[in-house]
Design a protein around this motif. Sequence first.
Motif, PDB file in Angstrom:
ATOM      1  N   LYS A 195       0.834  -1.206   0.000  1.00 16.04           N
ATOM      2  CA  LYS A 195       0.000   0.000   0.000  1.00 16.04           C
ATOM      3  C   LYS A 195       0.871   1.260   0.000  1.00 16.04           C
ATOM      4  O   LYS A 195       0.588   2.221  -0.735  1.00 16.04           O
ATOM      5  CB  LYS A 195      -0.928  -0.004   1.212  1.00 16.04           C
ATOM      6  CG  LYS A 195      -1.868   1.204   1.300  1.00 16.04           C
ATOM      7  CD  LYS A 195      -2.843   1.020   2.447  1.00 16.04           C
ATOM      8  CE  LYS A 195      -3.819   2.190   2.551  1.00 16.04           C
ATOM      9  NZ  LYS A 195      -3.156   3.428   2.961  1.00 16.04           N
ATOM     10  N   ALA A 244       2.405   1.609  -3.479  1.00 12.88           N
ATOM     11  CA  ALA A 244       1.419   2.009  -4.495  1.00 12.88           C
ATOM     12  C   ALA A 244       1.100   3.494  -4.383  1.00 12.88           C
ATOM     13  O   ALA A 244       1.072   4.220  -5.389  1.00 12.88           O
ATOM     14  CB  ALA A 244       0.148   1.172  -4.340  1.00 12.88           C
ATOM     15  N   ASN A 245       0.864   3.987  -3.178  1.00 14.50           N
ATOM     16  CA  ASN A 245       0.506   5.392  -3.005  1.00 14.50           C
ATOM     17  C   ASN A 245       1.694   6.315  -3.260  1.00 14.50           C
ATOM     18  O   ASN A 245       1.523   7.441  -3.732  1.00 14.50           O
ATOM     19  CB  ASN A 245      -0.079   5.616  -1.612  1.00 14.50           C
ATOM     20  CG  ASN A 245      -1.528   5.167  -1.541  1.00 14.50           C
ATOM     21  OD1 ASN A 245      -2.245   5.192  -2.534  1.00 14.50           O
ATOM     22  ND2 ASN A 245      -1.968   4.749  -0.370  1.00 14.50           N
ATOM     23  N   LEU A 282       1.797   6.688  -7.034  1.00 13.88           N
ATOM     24  CA  LEU A 282       0.771   7.613  -7.513  1.00 13.88           C
ATOM     25  C   LEU A 282       1.167   9.058  -7.212  1.00 13.88           C
ATOM     26  O   LEU A 282       0.983   9.952  -8.053  1.00 13.88           O
ATOM     27  CB  LEU A 282      -0.578   7.286  -6.861  1.00 13.88           C
ATOM     28  CG  LEU A 282      -1.182   5.931  -7.226  1.00 13.88           C
ATOM     29  CD1 LEU A 282      -2.475   5.704  -6.458  1.00 13.88           C
ATOM     30  CD2 LEU A 282      -1.423   5.814  -8.724  1.00 13.88           C
TER      31      LEU A 282
END
Length: 236
Positions: A1, A4-5, A8
Amino acid sequence: KYAANFFLALKLSFANNLATLCERLGADIDDVVAGIGHDPRIGGAFLRPGPGWGGSCLPKDTHALLRVCEESGVEFPLLRATIETNVAHQRLLVERVAAGCAGADGSLRGVRIALLGLTFKAGTSDLRDSPALAVARLLREQGAELTAYDPALSELRPDLGDLLTLTGTAPDAAEGARACVVLTEWPQFRGLDWEAVAGRLAAPLVYDFRNILDPARLDRAGLTWEGIGRPLAMAR
């Protein structure tokens, strides 16, 4: 997580930095993003420029990953640069507003600025780590008086009372303001009565930091439009 963030957030910081370069070169960020988005290895998601990234996950997770790196003794310059680029980008946007709206003394002290959108994205009332509020705080640090309108908000959190004044409509927020700054991509803003907004503004400036408005529509309302990563010639 966390990974992934961070990725982004990295894409958003990349898009915002690229938008600044486009402005310097007279290019259009939309054309550039459309071009690279055709590459299936890249895609077009999270490449729209704006007033920085925020929300309930990206800032929290990028800083958490940074702490993991520090505790593990791992240098991750790209992660630090992603966070620093976000802050620097927001300061750059505030400098743009100040350049166009400064008072006789060359500062924003006592200058009223209208903000359209406070939530961190459209479709929510969530203000957590909102980039709109980050920009608002930077404007306030320079002495600006802030009024704001957001379709999802009927009242402010108590801790924001000293930051800005919330109004019930966009024209009310524009009353006496030297500029109107779009900070959240609410689709309702496209259909605003921009003639009514223009009639309440003290100067005909609109900074569209989400690139959601039609420059020709604002021109017909007698307003000067500036986007982000877009050629200034579009406004004329």
